[in-house]
Design a protein around this motif. Structure first.
Motif, mmCIF file in Angstrom:
data_model
loop_
_atom_site.group_PDB
_atom_site.id
_atom_site.type_symbol
_atom_site.label_atom_id
_atom_site.label_comp_id
_atom_site.label_asym_id
_atom_site.label_seq_id
_atom_site.Cartn_x
_atom_site.Cartn_y
_atom_site.Cartn_z
ATOM 1 N N MET A 32 0.780 -1.254 -0.016
ATOM 2 C CA MET A 32 -0.077 -0.017 -0.006
ATOM 3 C C MET A 32 0.766 1.252 -0.025
ATOM 4 S SD MET A 32 -1.684 -0.095 3.897
ATOM 5 C CE MET A 32 -0.497 0.027 5.397
ATOM 6 N N TYR A 51 1.377 -4.143 2.916
ATOM 7 C CA TYR A 51 -0.089 -3.960 3.445
ATOM 8 C C TYR A 51 -0.081 -4.316 5.013
ATOM 9 C CZ TYR A 51 -5.290 -4.187 3.132
ATOM 10 O OH TYR A 51 -6.728 -3.957 3.329
ATOM 11 N N ILE A 161 -4.918 1.678 -1.221
ATOM 12 C CA ILE A 161 -4.898 0.274 -1.371
ATOM 13 C C ILE A 161 -5.130 -0.410 -2.738
ATOM 14 C CG2 ILE A 161 -4.892 -0.146 1.183
ATOM 15 C CD1 ILE A 161 -7.914 -0.624 1.136
#
Length: 356
Positions: A32, A51, A161
């Motif tokens: 991300m 992430y 994301i």
């Protein structure tokens, strides 16, 4: 390159989902993008990281006063094997329009697009290549200052994301059933209807639950003052084909200025269709149906692209549209826009941006 963000690669990559059985928005990639804002410093320390959960103070403004926004766009695997985005500059502009309404600091639009390109490039192997699939991109900004006073936050996080996804509706282009909502209100002039913020969607959930309990997929909102004029579908902009006229609600501050909506209008006009952005009452829709002139209805949005409507219920009137099948205008728009997005149709508009 003006913007280049450091990348910290994950040491624990996830298993990728089955591209042949891919729901919308349920899986997330390995990385991300994050950048912070602090008053007096501006946006700083942009980076791509594994992430992971985000840690926030329990008193963060986003939890108590809802100061946040989000966007949605997609990356597509093209027919030639490349990767491209669809009109990301429009998402950047709309982000700053929302930011202005919610008193969130503006984001440099060039930086925004570059951040999207770089995070997509890092996780490009997550982009599915099956028909009607894509990599959904969710940029969002949350207010992070820990305070219980009602004022503009002095700190924020901007995060991106990614989610490999199939069609928004599991049945793809199979026409949906809509329920006209005439009790609850989504937005009124002067409110946040044209902003893309979570509060708009939270306020719509009750009507959505009522519609689902009645056996309908989505709702069609009416205006918040007279409960008379058709506005938008719960997740997208609404189009009606009445006779030879394609009608959609005007941008007057109460509906989202959809990027797919804008693209549909341009494509239709360039191909000789009569398109009107005007207020249209639900009574006019019913009258057109009774006269046999309500030929098609569809919704447009990033998630579904084009979603045909087969049934529309208003009070005791249940309208079956085009025999419950997708109509020629909706099919044309889907084939054209999805074709441009995936490189199957020539992009004569300059809407696509390659990820290199």
């Amino acid at each position: 390159m003006k913007y280049e963000f450091p990348v910290t690669r994950t040491t624990n990559p996830k298993a990728k989902p089955d591209p042949n059985n891919l729901p919308f928005g349920k899986f997330f990639t390995d990385h991300m993008f994050i950048i912070e804002y602090d008053e007096g410093q501006g946006w700083h320390d942009g980076r791509i990281v594994p992430y992971a959960p985000v840690e926030l103070d329990p008193a963060a403004v986003v939890f108590h006063y809802g100061q946040e926004m989000f966007e949605g766009l997609k990356a597509y695997r093209t027919v030639s094997g490349g990767v491209q985005l669809f009109r990301p500059d429009m998402n950047a502009k709309r982000t700053n329009n929302t930011n202005d309404r919610l008193c969130i600091p503006a984001v440099d639009e060039e930086m925004y697009v570059e951040a999207v390109k770089q995070i997509v490039k890092v996780d490009a192997d997550w982009i599915p290549d099956k028909k009607d699939t894509s990599l959904y991109i969710r940029p969002f900004i949350i207010a992070t200052e820990p305070t219980l006073g009602i004022h503009v936050s002095r700190s924020y996080k901007f995060i991106i994301i990614l989610s490999p996804s199939g069609p928004y509706y599991a049945n793809g282009l199979e026409p949906t059933k809509l329920y006209v909502e005439d009790k609850y209100v989504r937005a009124t002039a002067g409110g946040t209807g044209e902003a893309k913020c979570g509060g708009n969607y939270a306020a719509s959930l009750k009507a959505q639950v009522v519609a689902a309990e009645a056996g309908y997929d989505q709702i069609l909102w009416l205006d918040g003052v007279e409960r008379k004029y058709v506005e938008e579908v719960g997740t997208s902009n609404a189009f009606f084909v009445i006779g030879d006229e394609v009608v959609t609600a005007p941008l007057e501050g109460t509906i989202l200025p959809g990027i797919t909506r804008n693209s549909c209008i341009q494509v239709l006009k360039d191909n000789g269709y009569k398109v009107s952005e005007r207020r249209m009452s639900i009574d006019e829709v019913v009258e057109a149906y009774n006269k046999g002139m309500f030929n098609e209805m569809f919704a447009s949005g990033t998630a579904a692209i084009i979603s045909p409507v087969g049934t529309l219920k208003y009070k005791d009137t249940v309208m079956s549209i085009n025999g419950g099948k997708i109509g020629p205008v909706a099919q044309f728009l889907y084939d054209t826009i999805y074709g441009i997005q995936t490189g199957a149709v020539e992009d004569t508009y300059g809407w696509t941006v390659p990820v290199e």
